[in-house]
Design an enzyme around this catalytic site. Structure first.
Site, PDB file in Angstrom:
ATOM      1  N   HIS A   9     -26.412   9.182   3.701  1.00 66.62           N
ATOM      2  CA  HIS A   9     -27.361   8.894   2.625  1.00 66.62           C
ATOM      3  C   HIS A   9     -26.909   9.625   1.358  1.00 66.62           C
ATOM      4  O   HIS A   9     -26.693  10.839   1.367  1.00 66.62           O
ATOM      5  CB  HIS A   9     -28.778   9.301   2.999  1.00 66.62           C
ATOM      6  N   ALA A  10     -26.764   8.886   0.268  1.00 68.57           N
ATOM      7  CA  ALA A  10     -26.190   9.449  -0.953  1.00 68.57           C
ATOM      8  C   ALA A  10     -27.008  10.628  -1.471  1.00 68.57           C
ATOM      9  O   ALA A  10     -28.232  10.604  -1.466  1.00 68.57           O
ATOM     10  CB  ALA A  10     -26.119   8.375  -2.033  1.00 68.57           C
ATOM     11  N   HIS A  62     -26.732   6.654 -10.318  1.00 69.54           N
ATOM     12  CA  HIS A  62     -27.936   7.402  -9.936  1.00 69.54           C
ATOM     13  C   HIS A  62     -27.566   8.852  -9.577  1.00 69.54           C
ATOM     14  O   HIS A  62     -28.175   9.804 -10.072  1.00 69.54           O
ATOM     15  CB  HIS A  62     -28.615   6.708  -8.746  1.00 69.54           C
ATOM     16  N   GLU A  63     -26.579   8.986  -8.728  1.00 71.85           N
ATOM     17  CA  GLU A  63     -26.194  10.337  -8.273  1.00 71.85           C
ATOM     18  C   GLU A  63     -25.642  11.174  -9.423  1.00 71.85           C
ATOM     19  O   GLU A  63     -25.963  12.354  -9.558  1.00 71.85           O
ATOM     20  CB  GLU A  63     -25.163  10.253  -7.134  1.00 71.85           C
ATOM     21  N   HIS A  71     -28.186  12.898 -11.465  1.00 78.29           N
ATOM     22  CA  HIS A  71     -28.626  14.201 -10.937  1.00 78.29           C
ATOM     23  C   HIS A  71     -27.667  15.302 -11.392  1.00 78.29           C
ATOM     24  O   HIS A  71     -28.073  16.362 -11.842  1.00 78.29           O
ATOM     25  CB  HIS A  71     -28.627  14.179  -9.408  1.00 78.29           C
ATOM     26  N   GLU A  89     -34.918  11.694 -10.530  1.00 79.61           N
ATOM     27  CA  GLU A  89     -34.509  10.414  -9.945  1.00 79.61           C
ATOM     28  C   GLU A  89     -34.302   9.319 -10.990  1.00 79.61           C
ATOM     29  O   GLU A  89     -33.724   8.276 -10.691  1.00 79.61           O
ATOM     30  CB  GLU A  89     -35.552   9.955  -8.918  1.00 79.61           C
ATOM     31  N   HIS A 100     -35.859   9.608   4.285  1.00 77.36           N
ATOM     32  CA  HIS A 100     -36.663  10.653   3.643  1.00 77.36           C
ATOM     33  C   HIS A 100     -37.785  11.185   4.531  1.00 77.36           C
ATOM     34  O   HIS A 100     -38.358  12.220   4.222  1.00 77.36           O
ATOM     35  CB  HIS A 100     -37.228  10.130   2.320  1.00 77.36           C
ATOM     36  N   TYR A 142     -39.570   8.542  -6.460  1.00 78.28           N
ATOM     37  CA  TYR A 142     -38.828   7.304  -6.749  1.00 78.28           C
ATOM     38  C   TYR A 142     -39.733   6.252  -7.392  1.00 78.28           C
ATOM     39  O   TYR A 142     -39.286   5.457  -8.207  1.00 78.28           O
ATOM     40  CB  TYR A 142     -38.183   6.745  -5.480  1.00 78.28           C
TER      41      TYR A 142
END
Ligand code: X8Z
Ligand code: ZN
Length: 612
Positions: free
Chosen positions: A351-352, A381-382, A385, A409, A509, A519
């Site tokens: 999971h990323a 997305h990553e 962060h 997020e 999650h 999210y």
């Protein structure tokens, strides 16, 4: 390690967001018993706490990184012991912080104290045996998810990533159903562990003065917990009509594809036919539901393949979007320490996630990248962060976090909203930009991911909060899960479920103990950020065609918000970019306005009975 997942994204395993001082029931107890402590005592305590947490987070991040990259009994045990230390330290500091609640303090220290008291995701009871038990459960649940596989009848045993590819690509309802049900087998053994985790963490939350873990989780948004719940209802109310139109259209098209027996014209949609293991984003079934005359005629997965993009190049391309906004390139260590490709020889958590190992510059991602349009977006997305983490690295430790967890997020997603045809042309992936008559196809593809996600983003914690508060009991975990899936998403299980199943556990999650409302918030906030940044970038066209690529003005404004970290209440951070202190889903409605009109026309032309 659950905590570390949160950490992974926000750099702080143990600390979440702030809580308005007056909401916490333990406050009043603290006030009466601690009249003698001074503001100097409080400041000294805060300083020492920050130093202790900073040192511990380094140790914890390293252990968790190794565990998620190499799942074995030994690394699980190391992860559990550092997590045990992390939880007990955070709980001790939260308990001690309560002593200073009545002390007069400057706003910065007041805020730090509040965050120390209320920013835990998984508090344990003070009893060391229970603390150790909880840490062990956390590691075991993560391992069960990370190692999960389903073996097909031909003997091939597939990981979650591999099964997800099949969910996205197969159009065979029987195979899809098999995979859908097969993956959920991995969650059955999680049930007793999860049940016990809830008991222990609830006890920990009560020790800290909260009614239960639900109240603690909802106390991290600079407002009273019940006011936060009402905010979510308000936002959902704003977007529900758009979701209903999309649901109606998709169900109609799937009915045409699969027939009445597989997808009836009315009622909830069977969850295995939406192109995703959890029916959370539906973009992969776009070809099944694409408009006849408004299809843009390209797909990013194919463009990436045609131009020879490998995993590394996909990440480089995403990085270059951020640098075009004025952010400094990622450090060399990002490239040497990140994981981009699923290793063949060991179990990893695929999971990323994005990590900030040392709360300074050692930022990384860990992701089993597929060379697809979807994962190209997830990479943005990553990196969102990581760029956030670096932007707030000069804040004091407690403020090294996002304004609220939805902000963390939302950043990379905001940038990914700028992956428009014009942008794809600018970077040499697409030769001809389709004309505006094809916008409906693009908007539909986007809505399948972003609008379809909204009720899913909401329902996970609606379920968990009710579990934490005791409204949902272990005797009806699964049934209540499906009631909420149907209520919010209008989807149903494709085959009979029972309390022998634990379908929530099949979603990362839940065993990972990562709060999920973030999210939902991110899917609202990213459209607010995008609309405002497009204004700042001077884009005059419709917002769904806008790309902020290359806009130093937009980048500077974004950075101004990011570098605040968690030092200010989130409404103030929001106002930096958007000029308003309110979350507002009208930005989602604006973006999809032409699509909403189109969907309603299609639904009424086909005489569809919407709703479920
Ligand atoms: O978990 C994630 C990210 C890591 S924070 C990949 N997301 C949620 C999910 O996959 O369920 C992003 C969208 C929602
Ligand atoms: Zn994320």
């Amino acid at each position: 390690m659950a905590a570390a997942k949160t950490a992974a994204e926000s750099s702080q395993p143990h600390l979440n967001q702030h809580q308005s001082q007056s909401q916490n029931p333990s406050q009043s107890q603290a006030k009466s018993s601690t009249a003698a402590v001074t503001s100097d005592d409080a400041k000294a305590f805060i300083q020492a706490a920050e130093a202790e947490l900073a040192a511990l987070s380094l140790e914890s991040n390293r252990a968790e990184w190794i565990y998620s990259n190499f799942i074995t009994e030994d690394t699980a045990s190391l992860s559990a012991s550092v997590n045990e230390k992390m939880i007990s330290t955070s709980v001790r500091l939260a308990t001690e912080a309560a002593k200073y609640a009545a002390v007069e303090l400057d706003p910065v220290n007041k805020r730090k104290l509040t965050m120390l008291r209320s920013a835990l995701v998984l508090p344990s009871p003070l009893d060391p045996a229970k603390n150790a038990e909880l840490a062990g459960i956390v590691a075991e649940l993560n391992g069960l998810y990370g190692k999960g596989k389903y073996c097909l009848s031909d003997g091939r045993c597939l990981t979650q990533t591999e099964l997800s590819v099949m969910m996205a690509e197969s159009r065979d309802p029987a195979l899809l159903k098999e995979i859908w049900a097969g993956w959920r087998e991995i969650a059955k053994p999680m049930r007793p562990l999860f049940e016990r985790e809830v008991v222990l963490a609830n006890e920990g939350a009560r020790d800290l003065g909260f009614a239960n873990l639900s109240e603690l989780w909802r106390s991290q948004y600079d407002m009273a917990p019940d006011a936060f719940s009402s905010e979510l209802d308000r936002l959902w109310g704003q977007v529900k009509p758009l979701y209903d139109s999309l649901h109606c259209y998709v169900r109609g098209e799937l009915n045409a594809e699969y027939g009445d027996k597989v997808v009836p014209k009315t009622g909830p949609i069977p969850a295995h036919l939406l192109g995703n293991m959890w029916a959370q984003q539906w973009g992969t079934i776009y070809p099944l539901v694409a408009p006849k005359d408004a299809d843009p005629g390209y797909n990013v997965t194919e463009l990436l393949a045609a131009k020879g993009y490998d995993e590394q190049k996909m990440v480089k391309q995403a990085e270059s979007f951020f640098t075009s906004l004025g952010f400094a390139p990622l450090p060399e260590t990002f490239w040497s320490r990140s994981l981009f490709v699923q290793p063949k020889d060991r179990d990893v958590v695929c999971h990323a996630s994005a990590w900030d190992l040392d709360n300074e510059d050692d930022i990384r991602i860990k992701m089993c990248i597929q060379k697809t349009a979807e994962d190209f977006t997830v990479i943005h997305h990553e990196l969102g962060h990581n760029f956030y983490q670096r932007a707030y690295k000069n804040q004091p430790f407690i403020f090294k976090n996002s304004a609220n967890d939805g902000f963390h997020e939302a950043i990379g997603d905001t940038v990914a909203l700028s992956i428009t045809p014009k942008y794809l042309q600018q970077i040499g992936l697409l030769s001809d930009v389709p004309d505006a008559s094809k916008d409906i196809g693009l908007l539909l593809k986007q809505a399948l991911d972003k609008v379809a996600f909204l009720p899913f983003g909401l329902m996970i914690d609606q379920w968990r909060w009710k579990v934490f508060s005791g409204e949902i009991t272990p005797a009806n975990y699964n049934q209540a899960w499906w009631e909420l899936r149907e209520k919010y998403q209008g989807v149903k299980a494709p085959l009979a479920r029972s309390e022998a199943d634990f379908d929530p556990g099949a979603k990362y999650h839940v065993p990972g103990n990562v709060p999920y409302t973030r999210y939902f918030l991110a899917h609202i906030l990213q459209f607010q950020f995008h609309r405002s940044l497009c204004d700042i970038a001077g884009d005059k066209g419709p917002v769904h065609r806008c790309s902020i690529y290359g806009s130093k003005e937009a980048g500077a404004k974004l950075n101004q918000m990011l570098e605040l970290g968690a030092s200010k209440p989130w409404p103030e951070a929001l106002a930096v970019v958007t000029g308003t202190q309110e979350m507002d889903a009208s930005a989602v409605l604006d973006y999809f306005a032409p699509l909403k009109v189109w969907l309603d026309e299609q639904n009424s032309a086909a005489n569809r009975q919407c709703g479920w």
